[in-house]
Write an enzyme that holds these catalytic residues in place. Structure first.
Site, PDB file in Angstrom:
ATOM      1  N   ALA A 118       0.864  -1.172   0.000  1.00  0.00           N
ATOM      2  CA  ALA A 118       0.000   0.000   0.000  1.00  0.00           C
ATOM      3  C   ALA A 118       0.904   1.227   0.000  1.00  0.00           C
ATOM      4  CB  ALA A 118      -0.884  -0.019   1.232  1.00  0.00           C
ATOM      5  N   GLY A 125       0.667  -4.963   1.111  1.00  0.00           N
ATOM      6  CA  GLY A 125      -0.515  -5.069   0.258  1.00  0.00           C
ATOM      7  C   GLY A 125      -0.256  -5.854  -1.025  1.00  0.00           C
ATOM      8  N   GLU A 151      -0.580  -9.343  -0.053  1.00  0.00           N
ATOM      9  CA  GLU A 151      -2.001  -9.544   0.265  1.00  0.00           C
ATOM     10  C   GLU A 151      -2.854  -9.662  -0.993  1.00  0.00           C
ATOM     11  OE1 GLU A 151      -1.825  -6.136   2.944  1.00  0.00           O
ATOM     12  OE2 GLU A 151      -2.590  -7.401   4.562  1.00  0.00           O
ATOM     13  N   GLU A 167       4.624  -4.822   7.694  1.00  0.00           N
ATOM     14  CA  GLU A 167       3.840  -3.779   8.376  1.00  0.00           C
ATOM     15  C   GLU A 167       4.287  -3.466   9.798  1.00  0.00           C
ATOM     16  OE1 GLU A 167       2.581  -6.147   6.483  1.00  0.00           O
ATOM     17  OE2 GLU A 167       1.063  -5.313   5.160  1.00  0.00           O
TER      18      GLU A 167
HETATM   19  N1  CO8 Z   1       4.487   3.137  -1.051  1.00  0.00           N
HETATM   20  C1  CO8 Z   1       4.811   4.258  -1.705  1.00  0.00           C
HETATM   21  N2  CO8 Z   1       5.892   4.359  -2.509  1.00  0.00           N
HETATM   22  C2  CO8 Z   1       6.669   3.268  -2.640  1.00  0.00           C
HETATM   23  C3  CO8 Z   1       6.403   2.065  -1.982  1.00  0.00           C
HETATM   24  C4  CO8 Z   1       5.223   2.015  -1.160  1.00  0.00           C
HETATM   25  N3  CO8 Z   1       4.838   0.897  -0.529  1.00  0.00           N
HETATM   26  N4  CO8 Z   1       7.356   1.176  -2.299  1.00  0.00           N
HETATM   27  C5  CO8 Z   1       8.207   1.805  -3.125  1.00  0.00           C
HETATM   28  N5  CO8 Z   1       7.803   3.079  -3.333  1.00  0.00           N
HETATM   29  C6  CO8 Z   1       8.450   4.095  -4.170  1.00  0.00           C
HETATM   30  C7  CO8 Z   1       9.638   4.713  -3.468  1.00  0.00           C
HETATM   31  O1  CO8 Z   1       9.235   5.714  -2.571  1.00  0.00           O
HETATM   32  C8  CO8 Z   1      10.423   5.232  -4.647  1.00  0.00           C
HETATM   33  O2  CO8 Z   1       9.838   6.432  -5.074  1.00  0.00           O
HETATM   34  P1  CO8 Z   1      10.788   7.698  -5.479  1.00  0.00           P
HETATM   35  O3  CO8 Z   1      11.574   7.214  -6.652  1.00  0.00           O
HETATM   36  O4  CO8 Z   1       9.804   8.773  -5.799  1.00  0.00           O
HETATM   37  O5  CO8 Z   1      11.635   7.960  -4.269  1.00  0.00           O
HETATM   38  C9  CO8 Z   1      10.164   4.209  -5.726  1.00  0.00           C
HETATM   39  O6  CO8 Z   1       8.992   3.494  -5.337  1.00  0.00           O
HETATM   40  C10 CO8 Z   1      11.283   3.204  -5.882  1.00  0.00           C
HETATM   41  O7  CO8 Z   1      11.518   2.636  -4.606  1.00  0.00           O
HETATM   42  P2  CO8 Z   1      12.978   2.540  -3.943  1.00  0.00           P
HETATM   43  O8  CO8 Z   1      13.836   3.649  -4.415  1.00  0.00           O
HETATM   44  O9  CO8 Z   1      12.773   2.398  -2.476  1.00  0.00           O
HETATM   45  O10 CO8 Z   1      13.483   1.182  -4.607  1.00  0.00           O
HETATM   46  P3  CO8 Z   1      14.545   0.151  -3.993  1.00  0.00           P
HETATM   47  O11 CO8 Z   1      14.849  -0.807  -5.087  1.00  0.00           O
HETATM   48  O12 CO8 Z   1      15.651   0.865  -3.337  1.00  0.00           O
HETATM   49  O13 CO8 Z   1      13.717  -0.611  -2.846  1.00  0.00           O
HETATM   50  C11 CO8 Z   1      11.832  -1.776  -1.904  1.00  0.00           C
HETATM   51  C12 CO8 Z   1      12.616  -1.417  -3.187  1.00  0.00           C
HETATM   52  C13 CO8 Z   1      12.666  -2.682  -1.012  1.00  0.00           C
HETATM   53  C14 CO8 Z   1      10.546  -2.494  -2.333  1.00  0.00           C
HETATM   54  C15 CO8 Z   1      11.493  -0.461  -1.152  1.00  0.00           C
HETATM   55  O14 CO8 Z   1      10.901   0.464  -2.053  1.00  0.00           O
HETATM   56  C16 CO8 Z   1      10.525  -0.667  -0.013  1.00  0.00           C
HETATM   57  O15 CO8 Z   1      10.893  -1.150   1.038  1.00  0.00           O
HETATM   58  N6  CO8 Z   1       9.253  -0.263  -0.229  1.00  0.00           N
HETATM   59  C17 CO8 Z   1       8.241  -0.374   0.792  1.00  0.00           C
HETATM   60  C18 CO8 Z   1       7.796  -1.800   0.979  1.00  0.00           C
HETATM   61  C19 CO8 Z   1       6.798  -1.899   2.085  1.00  0.00           C
HETATM   62  O16 CO8 Z   1       7.093  -1.661   3.245  1.00  0.00           O
HETATM   63  N7  CO8 Z   1       5.562  -2.279   1.722  1.00  0.00           N
HETATM   64  C20 CO8 Z   1       4.503  -2.444   2.678  1.00  0.00           C
HETATM   65  C21 CO8 Z   1       3.755  -1.180   2.849  1.00  0.00           C
HETATM   66  S1  CO8 Z   1       2.559  -1.296   4.152  1.00  0.00           S
HETATM   67  C22 CO8 Z   1       1.285  -2.101   3.456  1.00  0.00           C
HETATM   68  O17 CO8 Z   1       1.308  -2.522   2.338  1.00  0.00           O
HETATM   69  C23 CO8 Z   1       0.117  -2.280   4.335  1.00  0.00           C
HETATM   70  C24 CO8 Z   1      -1.077  -2.843   3.607  1.00  0.00           C
HETATM   71  C25 CO8 Z   1      -2.301  -2.689   4.401  1.00  0.00           C
HETATM   72  C26 CO8 Z   1      -2.733  -1.280   4.439  1.00  0.00           C
HETATM   73  C27 CO8 Z   1      -3.859  -1.096   5.354  1.00  0.00           C
HETATM   74  C28 CO8 Z   1      -4.203   0.349   5.444  1.00  0.00           C
HETATM   75  C29 CO8 Z   1      -4.884   0.717   6.681  1.00  0.00           C
END
Ligand code: CO8
Length: 264
Positions: free
Chosen positions: A63, A108, A111, A131
């Site tokens: 998400a 997500g 999920e 999360e």
């Molecule tokens: N949300 C928003 N933006 C994201 C996300 C995300 N989940 N994941 C990646 N991005 C964006 C980055 O911010 C980045 O954007 P920008 O270029 O503008 O800075 C772009 O994608 C590329 O990402 P990275 O530069 O970080 O790429 P890397 O190769 O260095 O890393 C990763 C890749 C490891 C996947 C890293 O991006 C990461 O850890 N992302 C987050 C993963 C995460 O924690 N996901 C879980 C989120 S929580 C969730 O999903 C909860 C679901 C339930 C929600 C319920 C709501 C109440």
């Protein structure tokens, strides 16, 4: 549509979440579009769906953390419901969904793959529920579906530790059914969709309903549900022709043919 592509390929379709610059993270707009696309599937023509993410790096990286970062308790709950409603629509859609997991399937992303009937992955795929490292619980069904798919012990370990796992481990614990080199993933996903789409659609749908709904019932009720759905297939053109074809084959092997099921 902007963030979700929909491509029909004969009797199956491919849905691609296409927000590559954010690794296909799910914000409200993506979820709204996905909802519209899933609701709009022509169930008379389409018999299976492949769900994947755009680009080579990510299926869905979760998400949208930016969008979630400022939510109030009530807004957080509403956002969880928005995702859950779409994922439940996928899970209860009469036709099978295959998640072709082509990279990150985190939060997500993991999920949404679990709301699909079948998951296959590329060797580069990575799964996880990160999360608790962000101060929240999985909110799009992760606590429920992961426990049902891999068992409560493994689900608790993955969720409490927020540890990501690679495709080979996902295969070992039964989170995915198969792992392929990245270049072969879509071909394999489409092959699977095409095989499913070639079988009797009324029967395939009844199987999805029987498995999904039966798993939530005590065994006696689940068996009764199967009986009803089994019975519902009879008198259809597909059942009559499917069985007649088998009997013709027994009489004369030269009469072997693949039945072109009609969904009737
Ligand atoms: N949300 C928003 N933006 C994201 C996300 C995300 N989940 N994941 C990646 N991005 C964006 C980055 O911010 C980045 O954007 P920008 O270029 O503008 O800075 C772009 O994608 C590329 O990402 P990275 O530069 O970080 O790429 P890397 O190769 O260095 O890393 C990763 C890749 C490891 C996947 C890293 O991006 C990461 O850890 N992302 C987050 C993963 C995460 O924690 N996901 C879980 C989120 S929580 C969730 O999903 C909860 C679901 C339930 C929600 C319920 C709501 C109440």
């Amino acid at each position: 549509m902007g963030f979700v592509d929909y491509e029909v390929k004969g009797n199956y379709a491919i849905i691609t979440i296409n927000r590559e610059q954010a690794l296909n993270a799910l914000n409200s707009e993506v979820l709204d579009e996905l909802d519209k696309v899933v609701s709009g599937i022509d169930l008379d023509a389409i018999r299976a769906v492949v769900l994947t993410g755009a680009g080579e790096k990510s299926f869905v990286a979760g998400a949208d953390i930016g969008e979630m970062s400022t939510l109030s308790k009530a807004e957080g709950e509403a956002f969880g419901k928005k995702g859950n409603d779409v994922f439940r629509k996928i899970e209860t859609c009469p036709i099978p969904f295959i998640a072709a997991v082509n990279g990150f399937a985190l939060g997500g992303g993991c999920e949404i793959s679990m709301s699909c009937d079948i998951r296959i992955a590329s060797e580069s795929a990575m799964f996880g529920q990160p999360e608790v490292g962000l101060g929240i619980t999985p909110g799009f069904g992760g606590t429920q579906r992961l426990a049902r798919i891999v068992g409560p012990g493994m689900a608790k370990q993955l969720i409490y530790t927020a540890r990501n796992i690679k495709a080979d481990e996902a295969l070992r614990i039964g989170l995915v059914n198969a792992v392929y080199p990245a270049g072969e993933l879509m071909e394999q996903a489409e092959k699977l969709a095409s095989t499913i789409a070639g079988n009797a659609p009324i029967a395939v749908r009844a199987c999805k309903k029987a498995i999904n709904e039966g798993l939530e019932l005590p065994m006696d009720e689940a068996i009764a549900l199967e009986e009803k759905l089994f019975g519902s297939c009879f008198e259809s053109w597909d059942q009559q022709e499917g069985m007649a074809n088998f009997l013709r084959k027994k009489d004369d092997p030269a009469k072997v043919k693949k039945v072109a099921f009609k969904n009737e």
